[in-house]
Motif scaffolding. Structure first.
Motif, PDB file in Angstrom:
ATOM      1  N   ASP A  98       0.846  -1.185   0.000  1.00  0.00           N
ATOM      2  CA  ASP A  98       0.000   0.000   0.000  1.00  0.00           C
ATOM      3  C   ASP A  98       0.886   1.242   0.000  1.00  0.00           C
ATOM      4  O   ASP A  98       1.738   1.377   0.870  1.00  0.00           O
ATOM      5  N   LYS A 109      -7.142  -0.539   8.780  1.00  0.00           N
ATOM      6  CA  LYS A 109      -8.121  -0.649   7.697  1.00  0.00           C
ATOM      7  C   LYS A 109      -8.175  -2.057   7.126  1.00  0.00           C
ATOM      8  O   LYS A 109      -9.094  -2.380   6.388  1.00  0.00           O
ATOM      9  N   SER A 110      -7.200  -2.880   7.470  1.00  0.00           N
ATOM     10  CA  SER A 110      -7.164  -4.279   7.027  1.00  0.00           C
ATOM     11  C   SER A 110      -7.383  -4.379   5.536  1.00  0.00           C
ATOM     12  O   SER A 110      -8.181  -5.186   5.059  1.00  0.00           O
ATOM     13  N   TRP A 111      -6.629  -3.573   4.813  1.00  0.00           N
ATOM     14  CA  TRP A 111      -6.770  -3.538   3.367  1.00  0.00           C
ATOM     15  C   TRP A 111      -5.475  -3.002   2.771  1.00  0.00           C
ATOM     16  O   TRP A 111      -4.696  -2.332   3.431  1.00  0.00           O
ATOM     17  N   TRP A 115      -2.064  -6.793  -4.200  1.00  0.00           N
ATOM     18  CA  TRP A 115      -2.033  -8.116  -3.584  1.00  0.00           C
ATOM     19  C   TRP A 115      -1.243  -9.085  -4.451  1.00  0.00           C
ATOM     20  O   TRP A 115      -1.314  -9.042  -5.684  1.00  0.00           O
TER      21      TRP A 115
END
Length: 125
Positions: A98, A109-111, A115
């Motif tokens: 990120d 935010k677990s995002w 990926w």
């Protein structure tokens, strides 16, 4: 940025594994890096993350003291050292990147924006 994780496998409880993730395509040091996992039948969860410089890390409580994230910006690599593995650590593990988050921010935010494919970790009892 493209991410490729590796290093998963089968290990007995109490053992260890080291996952690796190589990044390509963009300036690696511009990204906070994280590891997530998804166990069978469960939602994906955040495991831990490391800041762009490597100076800050953040972990989910269940892995604190057992897992360690590190990175080598010269090699475009991020690692997840997993010690004292438990059967409940069994999951597909994903690395993620990120550009805007801090390590803690990625956990909150677990995002992440980018990926990699997963690598399977199986811990037998």
């Amino acid at each position: 940025v493209q991410l490729q994780a590796s290093g998963g496998g089968l290990v007995q409880a109490g053992g260890w594994l080291r996952l690796s993730c190589v990044a390509s395509g963009r300036t690696f040091s511009n990204y906070a890096m994280g590891w997530f996992r998804q166990a069978p039948g469960k939602e994906r969860e955040f495991v831990g993350a490391i800041s762009r410089s490597g100076g800050s890390t953040y972990y989910v409580d269940s892995v604190k003291g057992r897992f360690t994230i590190s990175r080598d910006n010269a090699k475009n690599m991020v690692y997840l050292q997993m010690n004292s593995l438990k059967p409940e650590d069994t999951a597909v593990y994903y690395c993620a990147a990120d550009p805007l988050s801090t390590a803690q921010g990625m956990g909150v935010k677990s995002w992440a924006d980018y990926w990699g494919q997963g690598t399977l970790v199986t811990v037998s009892s």
